[in-house]
Design a protein around this motif. Structure first.
Motif, short mmCIF file in Angstrom:
data_model
loop_
_atom_site.label_atom_id
_atom_site.label_comp_id
_atom_site.label_asym_id
_atom_site.label_seq_id
_atom_site.Cartn_x
_atom_site.Cartn_y
_atom_site.Cartn_z
N GLN B 73 25.97 43.78 39.51
CA GLN B 73 25.18 43.82 40.93
C GLN B 73 23.64 43.26 41.17
O GLN B 73 23.68 41.98 41.14
CB GLN B 73 25.66 44.69 42.05
N VAL B 83 26.20 40.05 46.03
CA VAL B 83 27.63 40.01 45.88
C VAL B 83 27.76 40.50 47.38
O VAL B 83 26.98 41.63 47.93
CB VAL B 83 28.01 41.06 45.46
N ALA B 85 28.93 42.28 50.77
CA ALA B 85 30.00 43.43 50.67
C ALA B 85 30.61 43.11 51.77
O ALA B 85 32.15 44.21 51.72
CB ALA B 85 29.00 44.80 51.17
N ASN B 87 32.48 40.51 52.67
CA ASN B 87 33.69 39.66 51.52
C ASN B 87 35.08 40.31 51.67
O ASN B 87 36.01 39.30 51.11
CB ASN B 87 32.94 39.06 51.14
N ASN B 88 35.00 41.71 51.80
CA ASN B 88 36.25 42.63 51.95
C ASN B 88 37.66 41.77 52.42
O ASN B 88 39.23 41.85 51.68
CB ASN B 88 36.36 44.09 51.97
N ASP B 151 34.13 38.35 41.94
CA ASP B 151 34.79 38.35 42.77
C ASP B 151 35.71 40.25 41.72
O ASP B 151 36.22 40.83 42.83
CB ASP B 151 35.72 37.95 42.59
N ARG B 154 33.81 43.08 43.41
CA ARG B 154 33.56 42.98 44.66
C ARG B 154 35.20 44.49 44.54
O ARG B 154 35.05 45.49 45.65
CB ARG B 154 34.64 42.70 45.47
N ARG B 155 35.62 43.78 43.39
CA ARG B 155 36.69 44.85 43.48
C ARG B 155 36.11 46.07 42.78
O ARG B 155 37.00 47.26 43.64
CB ARG B 155 38.10 43.87 42.40
#
Lengths: 636, 175
Positions: B73, B83, B85, B87-88, B151, B154-155
């Protein structure tokens, strides 16, 4: 016990430069004070040769106090005015105190527990007392003992606290020291203090667990010891679980076994004392006889066997293993990774505790240190280092953690964690807030400590009010609140509005602490009661402080004087000379002002020195020094 | 030394996801040994304040680089590619379904009090995560593909949270 025999003869500081510093183990049941003499940590005893000081204070109607053994002897006679285990009450509200009903004290506000605010207070013959004042009386007795033994005023003390103490409990301890006229060099976690004593003594390397079951608190710390660095990986515990609770279980068993009716405060205190004696007896015997003649004339005559004792305390022992598992998991380690388990605290003498710990860690616990003294000895060793008495090559570093997460109350009574538990201290975290009304100039922030999601399940630490926010439309202000946890594990809060740069005014309302005004009032009261001349004492302390500062600056000049221009050096030397002259005089205020001047003249110098240190560390010069130090221990 | 220098510069380490943990540990300790408040307990106020600030700064930097998720990050942040957060919603459906299955398994094991099952889930998740971190290393250090790296990060934020919940469930069963 041999500690720290690293200094070669002639290598340690000359006697007149040796600064008087002590380590104090402020325990629930007993307290100790220790110091380093000729490179050896020793516990200081009283005039009768006793090392322990019972943490008991009796308040008399004439305003006088009895501390220690004298007070302990009177506890069954005068239980209401004789405060024992005050540590359990530090930084706690009335509703937090377990077994309150079986305590003989006259609690202020006991008629309305839910409505009671702030830290508990006790009505005594000597007036209303907070646990902070009781602890201060214990610390004052230890300070007097140390100053008599060492022959001069102390420059400072390292005071130990349970690792699992929260912010309110730590702050209360620091306030008590302040009331007792002690300058606190550091609040040190008890298991970490024990690890220093054990680690330096045994040149230990690797992962160690310190299992510390004291009179009223339980701590478990997992540490990595490597080349002079003591790094706490995780800590856990229960700040309301200790040897006292085992006494309480025996007490309840006695009530049942002897079919006793509700007891007077005096009889309850007597039976609790018998319970403690039986517990200690069972460490070396299979059966403990218990006899007591109650005030009512009734005779209690019982026999407590090891089997019964083990059975009635099984849940207490199991309660200590849970935090051990959690701490290991937090550290990301398995039982097999632990090289040794150091046992600390008198309550670890109980065979069932030894057995449970041994079974869990699949190894025999280490018992080669006196569990009553090891914390004070470690604290003394650290105090000696912090006071600047260290000899060449005699150096180590502690990296400790905060035991509980710090969080903020957010919408809906939920907690947002800002600094997670087991973060290495010092630590800081900044958080931005905004206003939700046009023209809003104030904001309230509620800080809590704990691991749960709901505010009501965590400890309330304090409410901060930010004032002086410049009026703006809703959502435009950017208030940056910084939470700083220092090396004592204490939290401080600062706030600044980002767009205007205005420093917001922070008012702290501690939930279970004392305000600065209250402390100032108590200081005044205590000075009125003490027989020694408070003014003289304050002057003496200012002179010691001034000397400390002069020595610190002189030693800095000696090692890094080249960082200053000739002109700057002249100004610093001028300020030193002025302070030296002022310190010989009798005006405390002038000494303080001269100290401020010297501080101001050395501010930039301090920054340059720090910079140089870091560069040197990165250039690798320090690596060689560390290797050299490592050779004192066994290399992995 | 610039107080506001980035974490990698502070430790004189190359700005990369793959790093030598032992070197980081060593440098952290060496600097901390110079700046820690315990070294300044007998110094004046100015030096004590500075020491507190520096020691805090060094701890912050160490925390940010020690573990792979904050490190990734932080690298994305340095590259101006924060990133988000929130954006899920952009996560692909199969990933979200897989997440739901994991969560179901955890809550079932928790409800049934199956500590061994929870520990098994912990280990399975952990080994899957380690492969994903290797992938992030390739994306950040070799391919320089910030989009893809973000991406994956985020996962992993999901997975780290899941791991935390599994540990929480194990702790709850022990109590």
């Amino acid at each position: 016990m041999a500690l720290l025999q690293i200094a070669e003869p002639g290598e340690s500081a000359a006697p007149h430069q040796h600064k008087l510093a002590v380590g104090i183990d402020l325990g629930t049941t007993n307290s100790l004070v220790a110091t380093v003499r000729s490179g050896l940590a020793v516990v200081l005893s009283d005039e009768l040769g006793r090392t322990l000081l019972p943490s008991v204070v009796r308040y008399l109607p004439d305003g006088g106090t009895q501390v220690g053994f004298d007070a302990q002897e009177q506890q069954s006679v005068d239980p209401r005015n004789t405060v024992v285990s005050a540590k359990r009450l530090m930084g706690r509200g009335l509703a937090d105190i377990a077994h309150r009903e079986s305590m003989p004290y006259d609690f202020v506000g006991a008629e309305d527990v839910q409505g009671a605010q702030g830290m508990v207070r006790l009505r005594t013959a000597g007036g209303v007392k907070t646990p902070v004042e009781v602890s201060a009386d214990v610390l004052r007795a230890l300070r007097a003992r140390a100053e008599a033994a060492l022959g001069g005023p102390l420059v400072g003390a390292v005071i130990t606290v349970p690792a699992y103490f929260d912010d309110a409990q730590r702050q209360a301890t620091k306030d008590a020291a302040r009331l007792a006229g002690l300058s606190v060099l550091r609040l040190l976690n008890e298991p970490t203090a024990a690890a220093i004593a054990y680690g330096l003594d045994n040149a230990a390397e690797g992962v160690y667990a310190v299992y510390d079951l004291g009179g009223g608190t339980f701590d478990i710390s997992i540490l990595n010891l490597s080349k002079g660095i003591f790094e706490v990986l995780a800590t856990g515990g229960d700040s309301a679980l200790g040897g006292d609770d085992f006494d309480q279980r025996i007490f309840c068993w006695m009530l049942e076994a002897a079919k006793l009716k509700p007891l007077s405060a005096e009889d309850a205190r007597l039976l609790l004392t018998r319970a403690r004696e039986a517990k200690e007896y069972l460490t070396f015997h299979g059966v403990a006889p218990i006899t007591a003649r109650l005030n009512s004339g009734e005779l209690v005559d019982l026999k407590l066997t090891t089997e019964i004792f083990t059975e009635i305390t099984q849940t207490l022992v199991a309660k200590t293993i849970q935090p051990v598992k959690k701490a290991l998991r937090d550290a990301g380690l398995q039982v097999a990774d632990v090289k040794g388990v150091v046992m600390v605290g008198g309550a670890t003498r109980m065979p069932q505790v030894q057995r449970a710990v041994g079974e869990f860690f699949k190894q025999d616990p280490l018992n080669n240190l006196d569990p009553d003294k090891v914390v004070a000895l470690g604290a003394a060793t650290q105090a000696n280092l912090l006071a600047g008495n260290r000899a060449a090559g005699d150096d180590w570093l502690l990296l400790d953690v905060i035991p509980l997460s710090l969080g903020l109350e957010t919408m809906g009574g939920l907690v947002e964690k800002i600094i997670p538990r087991n973060s290495t201290i010092p630590a800081a975290r900044a958080q931005e807030f905004t206003t939700f009304r046009d023209g809003q100039t104030a904001m309230a922030v509620h800080v809590v400590q704990g691991e749960r999601e709901l505010v009501t399940d965590c400890r309330s630490l304090a409410r901060f009010e930010l004032r002086g926010i410049p009026p703006m439309v809703a959502g435009a202000a950017r208030i940056r609140v910084t939470f700083q946890v220092d090396a004592d594990g204490l939290l401080a809060v600062a706030a600044r509005e980002q767009t205007s740069g205005v420093e917001a005014n922070v008012t702290v309302k501690p939930s279970y602490g004392l305000s600065d005004d209250e402390i100032a009032g108590m200081l005044k009261d205590s000075m009125a009661h003490t027989k020694d001349d408070a003014m003289r004492r304050a002057l003496k302390e200012a002179q010691v402080e001034a000397q400390r500062l002069i020595e610190a600056v002189q030693s800095a000049l000696k090692s890094d004087g080249e960082l200053l221009s000739a002109e700057e050096l002249g100004r610093v030397e001028g300020a030193i000379a002025k302070l030296q002259t002022t310190a010989l005089g009798e005006n405390r205020r002038h000494i303080t002002l001269a100290m401020d001047d010297l501080e101001a003249e050395t501010k930039d110098f301090a920054a340059r020195r720090m910079d140089k240190s870091i560069r040197r560390a990165l250039a690798g010069r320090k690596v060689d020094e560390l290797k050299e130090f490592g050779s004192h221990g066994e290399n992995k | 030394m610039d107080f506001s220098a980035d974490h990698f510069t502070l430790f004189s380490l190359p700005r990369a996801f793959r790093l030598d943990a032992a070197t980081l540990d060593r440098k952290y300790r060496e600097i901390q040994a110079q700046v820690h408040p315990d070294k300044f307990a007998h110094a004046g106020d100015a030096e004590r304040r500075l020491s507190l600030q520096w020691a805090t700064r060094v701890n912050e930097a160490y925390q940010a680089l020690k573990k792979p998720l904050p490190r990734a990050q932080y690298l994305l942040h340095l590259a101006g590619h924060d990133v988000g957060a929130e954006n899920n919603t952009a996560m692909p459906a199969d990933f979200l379904i897989e997440q739901m299955e994991w969560r179901e398994a955890v809550s079932e094991a928790r409800a049934a009090g199956e500590q061994h099952e929870l520990e098994h889930l912990h280990h399975r998740l952990k080994s899957g995560m380690s492969e994903r971190y290797d992938e992030i290393g390739e994306l950040l250090d070799d391919a320089g593909d910030l989009e893809q790296a973000a991406d994956r990060v985020r996962r992993l934020m999901f997975l780290e949270k899941l791991l935390f919940e599994i540990d929480d469930a194990i702790a709850a069963l022990e109590e």
